[in-house]
Design an enzyme around this catalytic site. Sequence first.
Site, PDB file in Angstrom:
ATOM      1  N   ASP A  47      18.051  51.063  73.898  1.00  0.00           N
ATOM      2  CA  ASP A  47      19.260  50.345  73.905  1.00  0.00           C
ATOM      3  C   ASP A  47      19.296  49.114  72.821  1.00  0.00           C
ATOM      4  O   ASP A  47      18.429  48.424  72.611  1.00  0.00           O
ATOM      5  CB  ASP A  47      19.448  49.579  75.307  1.00  0.00           C
ATOM      6  CG  ASP A  47      20.524  48.567  75.781  1.00  0.00           C
ATOM      7  OD1 ASP A  47      21.557  49.253  75.989  1.00  0.00           O
ATOM      8  OD2 ASP A  47      20.549  47.456  74.889  1.00  0.00           O
ATOM      9  N   TYR A  52      22.960  43.050  67.272  1.00  0.00           N
ATOM     10  CA  TYR A  52      21.481  42.595  67.282  1.00  0.00           C
ATOM     11  C   TYR A  52      20.933  42.993  65.665  1.00  0.00           C
ATOM     12  O   TYR A  52      19.925  42.178  65.562  1.00  0.00           O
ATOM     13  CB  TYR A  52      20.783  43.696  68.355  1.00  0.00           C
ATOM     14  CG  TYR A  52      20.909  43.744  69.517  1.00  0.00           C
ATOM     15  CD1 TYR A  52      21.742  42.568  70.134  1.00  0.00           C
ATOM     16  CD2 TYR A  52      20.617  44.563  70.310  1.00  0.00           C
ATOM     17  CE1 TYR A  52      22.005  42.850  71.368  1.00  0.00           C
ATOM     18  CE2 TYR A  52      20.623  44.732  71.681  1.00  0.00           C
ATOM     19  CZ  TYR A  52      21.539  43.860  72.438  1.00  0.00           C
ATOM     20  OH  TYR A  52      21.781  43.668  73.535  1.00  0.00           O
ATOM     21  N   LYS A  77      26.697  49.174  71.137  1.00  0.00           N
ATOM     22  CA  LYS A  77      27.653  48.412  71.634  1.00  0.00           C
ATOM     23  C   LYS A  77      28.529  47.842  70.622  1.00  0.00           C
ATOM     24  O   LYS A  77      28.047  47.371  69.557  1.00  0.00           O
ATOM     25  CB  LYS A  77      27.108  47.166  72.550  1.00  0.00           C
ATOM     26  CG  LYS A  77      26.241  47.466  73.613  1.00  0.00           C
ATOM     27  CD  LYS A  77      25.418  46.268  74.383  1.00  0.00           C
ATOM     28  CE  LYS A  77      24.207  46.709  74.930  1.00  0.00           C
ATOM     29  NZ  LYS A  77      22.916  46.458  74.207  1.00  0.00           N
ATOM     30  N   HIS A 110      30.634  45.234  74.281  1.00  0.00           N
ATOM     31  CA  HIS A 110      29.553  44.405  74.685  1.00  0.00           C
ATOM     32  C   HIS A 110      29.833  43.236  75.616  1.00  0.00           C
ATOM     33  O   HIS A 110      29.007  42.974  76.394  1.00  0.00           O
ATOM     34  CB  HIS A 110      28.969  43.975  73.354  1.00  0.00           C
ATOM     35  CG  HIS A 110      27.612  43.438  73.327  1.00  0.00           C
ATOM     36  ND1 HIS A 110      26.951  43.495  72.274  1.00  0.00           N
ATOM     37  CD2 HIS A 110      26.919  43.014  74.453  1.00  0.00           C
ATOM     38  CE1 HIS A 110      25.614  42.856  72.554  1.00  0.00           C
ATOM     39  NE2 HIS A 110      25.520  42.456  73.676  1.00  0.00           N
TER      40      HIS A 110
END
Length: 276
Positions: A47, A52, A77, A110
């Site tokens: 994931d 990120y 996401k 997200h």
Amino acid sequence: MSIGIPLITLNNGVPMPQLGFGVFQVPDAETTAAVTAGLQAGYRSIDTAAIYGNEAGVGRAIAESGLARDDLFLTSKVWNSDHGYDATLRAYDVTLEKLGVDALDLYLIHWPAPGRDLYRDTWRALERIYADGRVRAIGVSNFEPAHLDRLLADAEVVPAVNQVELHPSFQNRAVVAANAAHGIATEAWSPLAQGAALGSEPVLAAAAAHGVTPAQVVLRWHLQQGRIIIPKSVTPSRIAENLDVFGFDLTADELTAIDALDIDGRTGPHPATFEG
């Protein structure tokens, strides 16, 4: 697909490993080694997310693993700044390029970012990607019941997953109930709350009774309630430990005692106000 990890069948029939490997807050430079350790330990679900900044690191680990693409379940996401129909379609292409794959297994919104009021347009883009066969399942993250209701009012596809903060100190019961009512699988991010509940008496007692760690108790608590979880670590021993949670069962009394730890202890932003 997964090695000894139970599969959850999503509402469109796609199987998803119930326990996956999260890379939130892992720097890209460290992500390849962490994901490699995860894959070597036996994780088959990874994931990540655009925000990120480590999709490329995940992609490198996948490319170097020697594993067949069909043996992996990949989630990413779309970030809040890419909400909107066209922007989301572009963001998806960027994510695929960074990961080095032709399609994802699961793509999520997200956050609802309600102030932008674009999550329904974003969902239409995910529906388009899904209809075109470029992703196996689509879902949302951090959606409250009101956001789900508004999305579903004109959606063609019901989200397969809602990934939300959930741990013993914050059990997010209203969201879990809403997910269940719509046939949406609940996935817990921060399932250990960065250790928040690991020192509690019920968790320590269960750990002693079963000869496991407090973290393993909490992960097992999630699993026995049917949730999907994505614990994160960059330490190989902890990565393996988080996966070693299928050799014991918590008793009904132990589950009830951990249920009683709920104190509305949210650690992340509130979805009703967070815009990113």
